[in-house]
Design a protein around this motif. Structure first.
Motif, mmCIF file in Angstrom:
data_model
loop_
_atom_site.group_PDB
_atom_site.id
_atom_site.type_symbol
_atom_site.label_atom_id
_atom_site.label_comp_id
_atom_site.label_asym_id
_atom_site.label_seq_id
_atom_site.Cartn_x
_atom_site.Cartn_y
_atom_site.Cartn_z
ATOM 1 N N VAL A 1 0.828 -1.223 0.000
ATOM 2 C CA VAL A 1 0.000 0.000 0.000
ATOM 3 C C VAL A 1 0.858 1.266 0.000
ATOM 4 N N GLY A 2 2.048 1.174 -0.568
ATOM 5 C CA GLY A 2 2.980 2.299 -0.541
ATOM 6 C C GLY A 2 2.442 3.582 -1.147
ATOM 7 N N ASP A 3 1.562 3.471 -2.148
ATOM 8 C CA ASP A 3 1.005 4.675 -2.794
ATOM 9 C C ASP A 3 0.132 5.475 -1.831
ATOM 10 N N ASN A 4 -0.373 4.810 -0.810
ATOM 11 C CA ASN A 4 -1.242 5.484 0.155
ATOM 12 C C ASN A 4 -0.510 5.931 1.413
ATOM 13 N N ILE A 5 0.759 5.555 1.539
ATOM 14 C CA ILE A 5 1.547 5.972 2.705
ATOM 15 C C ILE A 5 2.247 7.279 2.380
ATOM 16 N N PHE A 6 1.923 8.331 3.126
ATOM 17 C CA PHE A 6 2.563 9.618 2.849
ATOM 18 C C PHE A 6 3.655 9.968 3.849
ATOM 19 N N GLY A 7 3.726 9.246 4.970
ATOM 20 C CA GLY A 7 4.744 9.594 5.950
ATOM 21 C C GLY A 7 4.809 8.577 7.080
ATOM 22 N N GLU A 8 5.700 8.857 8.008
ATOM 23 C CA GLU A 8 5.903 7.978 9.151
ATOM 24 C C GLU A 8 5.988 8.798 10.436
ATOM 25 N N ASP A 9 5.594 8.178 11.530
ATOM 26 C CA ASP A 9 5.765 8.723 12.876
ATOM 27 C C ASP A 9 5.153 10.118 13.013
ATOM 28 N N SER A 10 5.954 11.168 13.159
ATOM 29 C CA SER A 10 5.412 12.515 13.401
ATOM 30 C C SER A 10 5.187 13.300 12.107
ATOM 31 N N ASP A 11 5.367 12.667 10.952
ATOM 32 C CA ASP A 11 5.132 13.360 9.682
ATOM 33 C C ASP A 11 3.678 13.812 9.572
ATOM 34 N N ARG A 12 3.476 14.998 8.986
ATOM 35 C CA ARG A 12 2.151 15.480 8.636
ATOM 36 C C ARG A 12 2.262 16.099 7.251
ATOM 37 N N LEU A 13 1.183 16.060 6.483
ATOM 38 C CA LEU A 13 1.244 16.505 5.097
ATOM 39 C C LEU A 13 1.734 17.938 4.951
ATOM 40 N N GLU A 14 1.215 18.843 5.766
ATOM 41 C CA GLU A 14 1.620 20.247 5.639
ATOM 42 C C GLU A 14 3.106 20.432 5.943
ATOM 43 N N LYS A 15 3.627 19.664 6.903
ATOM 44 C CA LYS A 15 5.051 19.749 7.231
ATOM 45 C C LYS A 15 5.907 19.227 6.085
ATOM 46 N N LEU A 16 5.468 18.112 5.483
ATOM 47 C CA LEU A 16 6.211 17.532 4.363
ATOM 48 C C LEU A 16 6.231 18.474 3.167
ATOM 49 N N ILE A 17 5.109 19.154 2.938
ATOM 50 C CA ILE A 17 5.031 20.098 1.811
ATOM 51 C C ILE A 17 5.961 21.281 2.034
ATOM 52 N N ILE A 18 5.915 21.865 3.224
ATOM 53 C CA ILE A 18 6.794 22.999 3.531
ATOM 54 C C ILE A 18 8.253 22.588 3.394
ATOM 55 N N LYS A 19 8.608 21.415 3.898
ATOM 56 C CA LYS A 19 9.980 20.922 3.799
ATOM 57 C C LYS A 19 10.401 20.748 2.343
ATOM 58 N N SER A 20 9.524 20.155 1.542
ATOM 59 C CA SER A 20 9.820 19.935 0.126
ATOM 60 C C SER A 20 10.004 21.247 -0.623
ATOM 61 N N LEU A 21 9.149 22.217 -0.343
ATOM 62 C CA LEU A 21 9.251 23.520 -1.016
ATOM 63 C C LEU A 21 10.552 24.234 -0.660
ATOM 64 N N LYS A 22 10.960 24.132 0.599
ATOM 65 C CA LYS A 22 12.232 24.735 1.013
ATOM 66 C C LYS A 22 13.394 24.103 0.256
ATOM 67 N N GLU A 23 13.348 22.780 0.148
ATOM 68 C CA GLU A 23 14.429 22.078 -0.545
ATOM 69 C C GLU A 23 14.480 22.419 -2.023
ATOM 70 N N LYS A 24 13.318 22.648 -2.619
ATOM 71 C CA LYS A 24 13.241 22.949 -4.046
ATOM 72 C C LYS A 24 13.355 24.441 -4.347
ATOM 73 N N GLY A 25 13.328 25.259 -3.283
ATOM 74 C CA GLY A 25 13.404 26.709 -3.472
ATOM 75 C C GLY A 25 12.173 27.280 -4.151
ATOM 76 N N LYS A 26 10.996 26.741 -3.830
ATOM 77 C CA LYS A 26 9.758 27.185 -4.470
ATOM 78 C C LYS A 26 8.841 27.875 -3.456
ATOM 79 N N THR A 27 7.954 28.703 -3.978
ATOM 80 C CA THR A 27 7.004 29.427 -3.135
ATOM 81 C C THR A 27 5.597 28.883 -3.332
#
Length: 400
Positions: free
Chosen positions: A238-264
């Motif tokens: 079910v990997g397609d439905n797993i978005f994170g582990e433990d303390s991960d939350r979608l909004e946190k993952l998005i903010i982290k990804s945007l910082k890494e990519k240098g996007k707004t």
């Protein structure tokens, strides 16, 4: 080690208050390998509290109480503990002085009844309350905390650290691994992966949260390698439905990804009315990438603020794939989300029922529009629209 939770408060039984403290305490106790054997809720009556303490003493190693530490007539938890242990209630002068200083700092008037907040059974250990007035109190395997959640959150970790050192508990004995899923029903999730759960000494459970469904594996730290192999099998199913582990939350993952990519990022909301923006603002450091959240609730606002064509609104309506697409294209940042829908309970039609939501998701020139019909109250429809749009954006960001 087993613990009994005792929640004190008539309001918890009358519907005047919802218990959230036990959920928090259970999560924290897991870290120390302390199992909750039972949870008891009692009225503000001394005999009921004493009966609960008696049960806890007979069936567990530690009693944890919440509620009834304030200054009013119905705050009798410490009185009940003292009566059960046949101890006097005493006041430490230093703790009383500290309480009076808190009142002065908050420009509050101290009256004699407030002294009750620092009363404690003779021989008790106390833990300072950094968020409120009454300290937590521990004596003879019984600890009590105020019922106010923010005060419990302040003192409970302090107590557990002290208690684990006193009892020589090892916080790393228990291993908890959470896989967080979205977009798959609990029953289907169980059907797809339940046959994997065959290993002895590993507990499994599904936890339905407002941010997704957690697949939780709990075991001894010595079983770490086995747990990792099971996690790999779950990802394969079910990997397609797993978005994170433990303390991960979608909004946190998005903010982290945007910082890494240098996007707004910016968002345009209609039916969610600011909830989507709020989810990002709650993430520390979001200001580095989150530029703005626009609530364009009316058609006029959609036209003026986002450049949605009047013809589009007239032909397809505000709740449509076309409007959601033009809304997200009207945002000027690298990445954007738009949401438009019918939250209800009024406003639905046969063609466009209550719960219908369109979400525009954009990353650069890539644009997708998601159509969903969410069930539930007005609030639930809005919350589910936020969660789904976050999941879709997170998935899009993973692609490039």
């Amino acid at each position: 080690m087993k613990a009994t939770l005792i929640l004190v408060g008539t309001e918890l039984l009358s519907g005047g208050m919802i218990d959230t403290n036990s959920l928090y305490m259970a999560e924290e106790l897991n870290k120390y390998g302390i199992e909750i054997g039972s949870k008891i809720t009692v009225k503000d009556k001394i005999e009921d509290i004493i009966n609960a303490i008696t049960y806890g003493k007979e069936n567990s190693d530690l009693i944890i109480m919440s509620g009834g530490l304030g200054p009013t007539i119905d705050d009798i938890t410490k009185e009940a503990i003292a009566k059960y242990l046949n101890k006097k209630l005493v006041v430490d002068q230093d703790e009383l002085n500290e309480l009076k200083e808190k009142f002065r700092e908050r420009n509050l008037k101290f009256i004699e009844i407030n002294t009750k907040e620092v009363e404690k059974p003779e021989g008790s250990v106390t833990f300072k309350n950094g968020a409120g007035m009454a300290p937590a109190v521990y004596i003879d395997g019984i600890v009590c905390f105020p019922g106010v959640p923010i005060e419990l959150y302040d003192m409970f970790p302090k107590f557990l650290k002290w208690y684990s050192e006193e009892k020589k508990l090892k916080s790393d004995e228990i291993l908890i691994k959470d896989l967080i899923t979205y977009g798959i029903a609990e029953s289907l999730l169980d059907n797809k992966i339940s046959d994997i759960f065959t290993e002895e000494g590993i507990d499994y459970e599904f936890l339905v949260k407002d941010f997704g469904i957690i697949i939780r594996l709990q075991s001894k730290i010595s079983n770490k390698n086995i747990v990792e192999k099971i996690v790999e099998k779950i990802y394969n199913r079910v990997g397609d439905n797993i978005f994170g582990e433990d303390s991960d939350r979608l909004e946190k993952l998005i903010i982290k990804s945007l910082k890494e990519k240098g996007k707004t990022l910016s968002v345009a909301e209609s039916c969610t009315g600011g909830l989507l923006s709020d989810s990002f603002v709650n993430v520390s450091g979001a200001s580095e990438v989150f530029m703005e959240g626009i609530v364009t609730y009316s058609n006029d606002a959609k036209i003026k603020r986002l450049g949605v064509k009047k013809e589009t609104l007239e032909k397809f309506g505000a709740v449509s794939e076309e409007t959601a697409r033009e809304m997200v294209l009207g945002l000027k940042t690298d990445v954007g989300i738009s949401v438009t829908g019918i939250a209800g309970p009024l406003g639905g039609t046969k063609e466009k029922p209550v719960g219908l939501v369109y979400m525009g998701i954009r990353n650069g020139n890539e644009v997708e529009v998601e159509k969903k019909v969410f069930k539930g109250s007005r609030r639930k429809v809005r919350e589910r629209a936020v969660l789904h749009s976050l999941f879709c954006l997170n998935k899009m960001l993973k692609r490039k």
